[in-house]
Design an enzyme around this catalytic site. Structure first.
Site, PDB file in Angstrom:
ATOM      1  N   HIS A   1      90.092 181.464   3.224  1.00 29.43           N
ATOM      2  CA  HIS A   1      91.288 182.182   3.490  1.00 29.43           C
ATOM      3  C   HIS A   1      91.363 182.107   5.117  1.00 29.43           C
ATOM      4  O   HIS A   1      91.604 183.255   5.665  1.00 29.43           O
ATOM      5  CB  HIS A   1      91.429 183.652   2.824  1.00 29.43           C
ATOM      6  CG  HIS A   1      92.911 184.116   2.713  1.00 29.43           C
ATOM      7  ND1 HIS A   1      93.424 184.787   1.636  1.00 29.43           N
ATOM      8  CD2 HIS A   1      93.904 183.936   3.708  1.00 29.43           C
ATOM      9  CE1 HIS A   1      94.717 184.897   1.892  1.00 29.43           C
ATOM     10  NE2 HIS A   1      95.041 184.645   2.958  1.00 29.43           N
TER      11      HIS A   1
ATOM     12  N   GLU B   1      88.750 186.455  -4.253  1.00 30.32           N
ATOM     13  CA  GLU B   1      88.436 186.081  -2.800  1.00 30.32           C
ATOM     14  C   GLU B   1      87.474 187.591  -2.681  1.00 30.32           C
ATOM     15  O   GLU B   1      87.744 188.505  -3.059  1.00 30.32           O
ATOM     16  CB  GLU B   1      89.369 185.990  -2.249  1.00 30.32           C
ATOM     17  CG  GLU B   1      90.366 184.890  -2.141  1.00 30.32           C
ATOM     18  CD  GLU B   1      91.355 184.719  -1.405  1.00 30.32           C
ATOM     19  OE1 GLU B   1      91.635 185.371  -0.343  1.00 30.32           O
ATOM     20  OE2 GLU B   1      92.508 183.874  -1.539  1.00 30.32           O
TER      21      GLU B   1
ATOM     22  N   ARG C   1      98.915 181.856  -2.131  1.00 28.70           N
ATOM     23  CA  ARG C   1      98.085 182.777  -2.677  1.00 28.70           C
ATOM     24  C   ARG C   1      97.264 182.105  -3.910  1.00 28.70           C
ATOM     25  O   ARG C   1      97.987 181.640  -4.601  1.00 28.70           O
ATOM     26  CB  ARG C   1      98.712 183.961  -3.123  1.00 28.70           C
ATOM     27  CG  ARG C   1      99.294 184.907  -2.003  1.00 28.70           C
ATOM     28  CD  ARG C   1      98.078 185.598  -1.402  1.00 28.70           C
ATOM     29  NE  ARG C   1      98.510 186.597  -0.478  1.00 28.70           N
ATOM     30  CZ  ARG C   1      98.674 186.420   0.814  1.00 28.70           C
ATOM     31  NH1 ARG C   1      98.348 185.135   1.193  1.00 28.70           N
ATOM     32  NH2 ARG C   1      98.972 187.266   1.526  1.00 28.70           N
TER      33      ARG C   1
HETATM   34  N1  LIG Z   1      96.417 181.277   3.686  1.00 21.93           N
HETATM   35  C1  LIG Z   1      96.899 182.210   4.572  1.00 21.93           C
HETATM   36  O1  LIG Z   1      96.042 182.426   5.438  1.00 21.93           O
HETATM   37  C2  LIG Z   1      98.247 182.452   4.504  1.00 21.93           C
HETATM   38  C3  LIG Z   1      99.226 182.239   3.242  1.00 21.93           C
HETATM   39  N2  LIG Z   1     100.400 182.981   3.578  1.00 21.93           N
HETATM   40  C4  LIG Z   1     101.100 182.832   2.110  1.00 21.93           C
HETATM   41  O2  LIG Z   1     102.077 181.934   2.410  1.00 21.93           O
HETATM   42  C5  LIG Z   1     103.301 182.484   1.787  1.00 21.93           C
HETATM   43  C6  LIG Z   1     104.626 181.891   2.412  1.00 21.93           C
HETATM   44  O3  LIG Z   1     105.032 182.466   3.859  1.00 21.93           O
HETATM   45  P1  LIG Z   1     106.185 182.100   4.593  1.00 21.93           P
HETATM   46  O4  LIG Z   1     106.385 180.678   4.903  1.00 21.93           O
HETATM   47  O5  LIG Z   1     105.920 182.844   5.983  1.00 21.93           O
HETATM   48  O6  LIG Z   1     107.164 182.921   3.764  1.00 21.93           O
HETATM   49  P2  LIG Z   1     108.870 182.727   3.337  1.00 21.93           P
HETATM   50  O7  LIG Z   1     109.206 183.818   2.848  1.00 21.93           O
HETATM   51  O8  LIG Z   1     109.262 182.279   4.815  1.00 21.93           O
HETATM   52  O9  LIG Z   1     108.823 181.228   2.618  1.00 21.93           O
HETATM   53  C7  LIG Z   1     108.524 181.660   1.158  1.00 21.93           C
HETATM   54  C8  LIG Z   1     109.045 180.425   0.446  1.00 21.93           C
HETATM   55  O10 LIG Z   1     108.607 180.348  -0.912  1.00 21.93           O
HETATM   56  C9  LIG Z   1     109.949 180.132  -1.690  1.00 21.93           C
HETATM   57  N3  LIG Z   1     109.796 180.840  -3.090  1.00 21.93           N
HETATM   58  C10 LIG Z   1     109.686 182.248  -3.153  1.00 21.93           C
HETATM   59  N4  LIG Z   1     109.462 182.344  -4.712  1.00 21.93           N
HETATM   60  C11 LIG Z   1     109.826 181.266  -5.520  1.00 21.93           C
HETATM   61  C12 LIG Z   1     109.819 180.628  -6.500  1.00 21.93           C
HETATM   62  N5  LIG Z   1     109.899 181.433  -7.758  1.00 21.93           N
HETATM   63  N6  LIG Z   1     110.005 179.467  -6.735  1.00 21.93           N
HETATM   64  C13 LIG Z   1     110.217 178.366  -5.566  1.00 21.93           C
HETATM   65  N7  LIG Z   1     110.126 178.804  -4.405  1.00 21.93           N
HETATM   66  C14 LIG Z   1     109.895 180.151  -4.229  1.00 21.93           C
HETATM   67  C15 LIG Z   1     111.067 180.885  -0.953  1.00 21.93           C
HETATM   68  O11 LIG Z   1     111.991 180.393  -1.386  1.00 21.93           O
HETATM   69  P3  LIG Z   1     113.501 180.509  -0.751  1.00 21.93           P
HETATM   70  O12 LIG Z   1     113.415 179.665   0.648  1.00 21.93           O
HETATM   71  O13 LIG Z   1     114.700 179.511  -1.743  1.00 21.93           O
HETATM   72  O14 LIG Z   1     113.863 181.942  -0.632  1.00 21.93           O
HETATM   73  C16 LIG Z   1     110.712 180.232   0.243  1.00 21.93           C
HETATM   74  O15 LIG Z   1     111.233 179.007   0.585  1.00 21.93           O
HETATM   75  C17 LIG Z   1     103.160 184.329   2.262  1.00 21.93           C
HETATM   76  O16 LIG Z   1     103.918 185.077   1.384  1.00 21.93           O
HETATM   77  C18 LIG Z   1     101.637 184.369   1.932  1.00 21.93           C
HETATM   78  O17 LIG Z   1     101.373 184.547   0.452  1.00 21.93           O
HETATM   79  C19 LIG Z   1     100.733 183.145   4.693  1.00 21.93           C
HETATM   80  C20 LIG Z   1     100.210 183.290   5.755  1.00 21.93           C
HETATM   81  C21 LIG Z   1      98.760 182.917   5.760  1.00 21.93           C
HETATM   82  O1  LIG Z   2      97.432 185.345   4.210  1.00 22.45           O
HETATM   83  C1  LIG Z   2      97.772 185.952   5.087  1.00 22.45           C
HETATM   84  C2  LIG Z   2      98.879 186.261   5.354  1.00 22.45           C
HETATM   85  O2  LIG Z   2      99.253 186.696   6.399  1.00 22.45           O
HETATM   86  O3  LIG Z   2      99.714 186.539   4.306  1.00 22.45           O
END
Ligand SMILES: NC(=O)C1=CN([C@@H]2O[C@H](COP(=O)(O)OP(=O)(O)OC[C@H]3O[C@@H](n4cnc5c(N)ncnc54)[C@H](OP(=O)(O)O)[C@@H]3O)[C@@H](O)[C@H]2O)C=CC1
Ligand SMILES: O=CC(=O)O
Length: 323
Positions: free
Chosen positions: A285, A266, A237
């Protein structure tokens, strides 16, 4: 009588039909106060809400006293006031697994295109600048064998690690709130604190949710810790990064290049300095934006709403405790 739902995103015809088999659907163009006022009765009687990329806050919830479930066509849910939903016992459903692999592909595309200057040199070819055999001023840097730092080792972080380890032989450093055995056992990932990752990684890739803790996690001090040769990638994000500090780091040569799918605002304003920098790849995005994945996400979101309003929330629920 079928429960009423508000749909605020266009769906493919077959999915719209599936939704209408279960619910009385009112389709609206967005969730702005004007639209809500225009369809006041529909919002007042709706038990479900389905769409994406719009703010769902307490002001909207006040207009929807019967709401029981919301279903977002996304994995991220930072545009929802989750505390307000919890207080009202409204379920929040999302699409975590439908997009994981596609977003990891996008991250890898950002890594490759920034490293090899794909967009920049392709534009130079189109501009007629390829008039002789190219020299070092057109060269990029290698990806294979370089150290990849992944901040956020969740579903997508893990899928990125898989590509980088098996496809590009990249040593992997990662940071998250906790250690992830799978990343260590399958991809030889090394857990480290954020500072160590920033100092050691050749590629720093962010794939984090936006929360109070992650807002501006990467700013001036963090860019100063990165290698001058570092390539910075963000597909989580926009507001996780202090964009002003990113622009300064690029302008001052504190980092080498950036690949960005997300921005603080955005669409990215057309006067953003990022758009004038040849070493920046800026995408609109598109992390999950393939025909197949966007269809799967919409389909999952429809099924999620059907399940939630039927009291069946075994997966894809952000707040199952309110059930
Ligand atoms: N550009 C785009 O189109 C897209 C963007 N996204 C973004 O990607 C994000 C991640 O998706 P996804 O992988 O499925 O989510 P997950 O919930 O599977 O993974 C999130 C990761 O972030 C880590 N995290 C959260 N807070 C912190 C912090 N304060 N410090 C360090 N690490 C942290 C978590 O840590 P822990 O494992 O220790 O809990 C976890 O490893 C979504 O929330 C979204 O915002 C997603 C899809 C598409
Ligand atoms: O940014 C996209 C999402 O699925 O989150």
């Amino acid at each position: 009588m079928k429960p009423s739902v508000i749909l605020y995103k266009a769906l493919p015809d077959d999915l719209q039909k599936r939704l209408e088999e279960h619910f009385a659907v009112t389709q609206v163009k967005n969730l702005s106060p004007e639209t809500v006022a225009q369809h006041a009765d529909a919002f007042a009687s709706a038990e479900g809400l389905l769409g994406s990329s719009e703010k769902v806050d307490s002001a909207l919830l006040e207009k929807m006293p019967k709401l029981r479930a919301t279903s977002t066509i996304s994995v991220g849910y930072d545009n929802f006031d989750v505390d307000a939903l919890n207080a009202r016992k409204v379920l929040l459903m999302h699409t975590p697994t439908a997009l994981t692999e596609t977003v990891a592909d996008t991250l890898m595309a950002l890594v490759l295109s920034t490293a090899r200057r794909v967009v920049e040199v392709a534009e130079r070819v189109k501009a007629g600048e390829w008039t002789k055999s190219i020299g070092p001023d057109w060269f990029g840097v290698d990806v294979h064998g370089k150290t990849l730092g992944i901040v956020g080792m969740g579903r997508i972080g893990l899928a990125l690690a898989q590509r980088a380890h098996f496809g590009f032989n990249m040593p992997i450093l990662y940071n998250a709130r906790r250690q992830h055995k799978e990343a260590e056992e399958r991809f030889n990932g090394r857990y480290c604190d954020l500072d160590t990752l920033l100092q050691e990684a050749d590629y720093v890739c962010l794939i984090l949710p936006l929360t109070d803790e992650t807002h501006h996690l990467i700013g001036k001090a963090e860019f100063a810790k990165m290698k001058k040769s570092a390539i910075f990638i963000n597909a989580g994000r926009g507001p996780v990064v202090d964009e002003k500090a990113l622009i300064e780091a690029l302008q001052n040569g504190e980092i080498h290049a950036a690949g960005l799918d997300v921005f603080e605002q955005e669409p990215l304003p057309v006067d953003s300095p990022l758009l004038t920098m040849p070493n920046v790849v800026a995408l609109p995005h598109i992390g999950s934006a393939t025909h197949e994945t966007r269809y799967n996400m919409a389909s999952t979101a429809v099924d999620n709403l059907i399940d939630a309003l039927n009291g069946k929330v075994e997966k894809n629920c952000v707040n199952p405790q309110v059930k």
